[in-house]
Scaffold this motif. Sequence first.
Motif, mmCIF file in Angstrom:
data_model
loop_
_atom_site.group_PDB
_atom_site.id
_atom_site.type_symbol
_atom_site.label_atom_id
_atom_site.label_comp_id
_atom_site.label_asym_id
_atom_site.label_seq_id
_atom_site.Cartn_x
_atom_site.Cartn_y
_atom_site.Cartn_z
ATOM 1 N N ASP A 1 0.822 -1.208 0.000
ATOM 2 C CA ASP A 1 0.000 0.000 0.000
ATOM 3 C C ASP A 1 0.858 1.260 0.000
ATOM 4 O OD1 ASP A 1 -2.226 -1.582 -0.034
ATOM 5 O OD2 ASP A 1 -2.811 -1.224 2.040
ATOM 6 N N ASP A 2 1.833 1.315 0.909
ATOM 7 C CA ASP A 2 2.716 2.487 0.959
ATOM 8 C C ASP A 2 3.549 2.599 -0.311
ATOM 9 O OD1 ASP A 2 2.099 3.732 3.426
ATOM 10 O OD2 ASP A 2 3.253 2.220 4.518
ATOM 11 N N LEU B 158 1.423 3.940 -3.299
ATOM 12 C CA LEU B 158 1.166 5.373 -3.128
ATOM 13 C C LEU B 158 2.439 6.172 -3.371
ATOM 14 C CD1 LEU B 158 -0.628 7.749 -2.350
ATOM 15 C CD2 LEU B 158 -0.145 7.220 0.062
ATOM 16 N N LEU C 272 2.823 9.157 -6.177
ATOM 17 C CA LEU C 272 3.241 10.518 -5.844
ATOM 18 C C LEU C 272 4.563 10.868 -6.522
ATOM 19 C CD1 LEU C 272 2.296 10.558 -2.050
ATOM 20 C CD2 LEU C 272 1.278 11.983 -3.845
ATOM 21 N N TYR D 201 2.710 15.872 1.940
ATOM 22 C CA TYR D 201 3.010 14.531 1.419
ATOM 23 C C TYR D 201 4.331 14.021 1.984
ATOM 24 C CZ TYR D 201 -0.670 15.459 -2.010
ATOM 25 O OH TYR D 201 -1.856 15.749 -2.625
ATOM 26 N N ARG E 120 3.710 12.854 5.391
ATOM 27 C CA ARG E 120 2.667 11.828 5.478
ATOM 28 C C ARG E 120 1.481 12.264 6.362
ATOM 29 N NH1 ARG E 120 3.618 6.770 3.851
ATOM 30 N NH2 ARG E 120 2.441 5.869 5.587
ATOM 31 N N LEU F 210 -2.738 12.071 2.551
ATOM 32 C CA LEU F 210 -2.552 10.743 1.976
ATOM 33 C C LEU F 210 -3.889 10.117 1.581
ATOM 34 C CD1 LEU F 210 0.340 9.137 4.050
ATOM 35 C CD2 LEU F 210 0.428 10.691 2.098
ATOM 36 N N GLN F 211 -4.917 10.339 2.386
ATOM 37 C CA GLN F 211 -6.241 9.819 2.037
ATOM 38 C C GLN F 211 -6.728 10.417 0.718
ATOM 39 O OE1 GLN F 211 -8.416 10.880 5.583
ATOM 40 N NE2 GLN F 211 -8.103 8.867 6.559
ATOM 41 N N ALA G 42 -4.839 11.669 -1.637
ATOM 42 C CA ALA G 42 -3.980 11.186 -2.724
ATOM 43 C C ALA G 42 -4.378 9.772 -3.151
ATOM 44 C CB ALA G 42 -2.519 11.216 -2.289
ATOM 45 N N ARG G 43 -4.752 8.943 -2.190
ATOM 46 C CA ARG G 43 -5.161 7.576 -2.540
ATOM 47 C C ARG G 43 -6.421 7.587 -3.406
ATOM 48 N NH1 ARG G 43 -2.967 6.203 2.765
ATOM 49 N NH2 ARG G 43 -1.293 4.665 2.437
ATOM 50 N N LYS H 177 -5.879 6.714 -7.624
ATOM 51 C CA LYS H 177 -6.255 5.298 -7.507
ATOM 52 C C LYS H 177 -5.843 4.486 -8.734
ATOM 53 C CE LYS H 177 -10.082 2.210 -6.310
ATOM 54 N NZ LYS H 177 -9.681 1.165 -7.269
ATOM 55 N N ILE I 41 -2.153 3.834 -8.595
ATOM 56 C CA ILE I 41 -1.883 2.936 -7.472
ATOM 57 C C ILE I 41 -2.251 1.498 -7.831
ATOM 58 C CG2 ILE I 41 -2.682 2.323 -5.142
ATOM 59 C CD1 ILE I 41 -2.835 5.377 -4.600
#
Length: 493
Positions: free
Chosen positions: A139-140, A143, A147, A163, A166, A171-172, A174-175, A179, A182
């Motif tokens: 996940d990290d 992302l 970015l 960013y 964090r 971050l939410q 950006a996700r 998407k 990612i």
Amino acid sequence: MSPILDKRRAGVLLHITSLPGTGEVGDLGQEAHHFVRFLHDTGITVWQTLPLGITHADRSPYQSLSAHAGNPELISIDWLCKQGWLRHTDITSEPKNALGYPKSNQLLTKAFQGFLECAHEADKLDFTHFCHSKDFWLDDFALFMALRNEFQEQSWNQWPEHYRDREIKALQEARRRLKVHIDTTKFQQYVFFRQWLELKAYAGQQGILLFGDIPIFVSYDSADVWANREVFKLDDNGEMVVVAGVPPDYFSETGQRWGNPHFNWHNLQKTGFIWWIDRLQTQLELFDILRIDHFRGLEAAWEIPASEETAINGQWAKAPGKALLSAIKSALGDIPLVAEDLGIITPEVEELRDEFNLPGMKILQFAFGDGPNNPYLPSNYITNCVAYTGTHDNDTTIGWLERLNDADRHKIFEYLGSPQLPLYCALIREAMASVANLAIIPMQDILELGTEHRMNTPGTTVGNWTWRFHWNQLTPERTERLRHLVKLYNRSG
């Protein structure tokens, strides 16, 4: 000692990128499987590669964007076509790069669309399971890559502060916004792991063990440092105060300033070294044997002030290697680890290596300069070691011999018993004949290649990591010579 390493074996050192093929670099497709068959046919039972991570612009596999992720450049495009997720017309219509190869990242994006549109339900469920099982790093990482792409591949410490640091809301957001990128990154990792594990399964069927390499340090510009600042020695703004390297040595008069962040061992130890254990767990899924690069850094590592341009003005900083290796053993058992114990090795480093019964490395190119007690002379080997003619950081054996003066070549000739063979052949034979449980020969030496074919020149950043071989270089005579040595010295595993 792991039972895997407790018997006589022979291996070949060849990175995946060095395989032949029609792409810009070697990949995990049919040529990799062909290479496994070549190893099986010669009695070789170990294939050693370099690290598999995503490289920076210098292409060094020892400076990657993640300690867990595989390099999508190694993905076989033909495999994707066979799955039905990519069409051959996608390849031929894709714009080419400066070298005339299709841009693999764009092909992988198209393959993901094909996967979403026509993959079997079992494959889609497998992808979902993969993402869940790897979420502790994936996940990290995904992302981070999204970015990094958005900010034109700037290092994470140059990103906007929310960013960089964090902040949760940033971050939410950006996700949600990123998407597609990612999910595409996660798909690439799914494909990489699936292809690699297919290769590993095939190698296992052929009796071949895969031998991987773990760089002790990670790149500053990586998902690991961005997502785990507390693991590293950074200031309040996330900047490095000290960087890693080695002092002046055989390879460089000014040492090597690698520029990696040092570990915050105090914080790592408080967590039971879970970051390290997770890292090893990922690599154990991919490999049967693992080498810890720069093992001496687990006892003490060379810390260089970040403001210094060379590695000369550094100092040794102690590391809790015993506690780390004990934690690894407790969590993962007696895993097959090899210690890269080259460079400035102290009694404390040897004691740490021997306490955990780890085989060290013996390099024949280092053997002939310091008299009869030189630890790299085969007459001083023990069984629990790995013998090499040279490594990826050495010149090829032919290139090295050509640079020696007549007196030094005569020392080697005399030590080897005045062989009738050419010296480079006699050195391969010496490694194979030694008492070392494992003898590894770089592919360049098997192919009798010179300096222009070396993989890396330490301390330089240009012209490295690009060497590839061609099957026509592997003549029947060379194959038969290798097969004969494996059988003669009982190294078929």
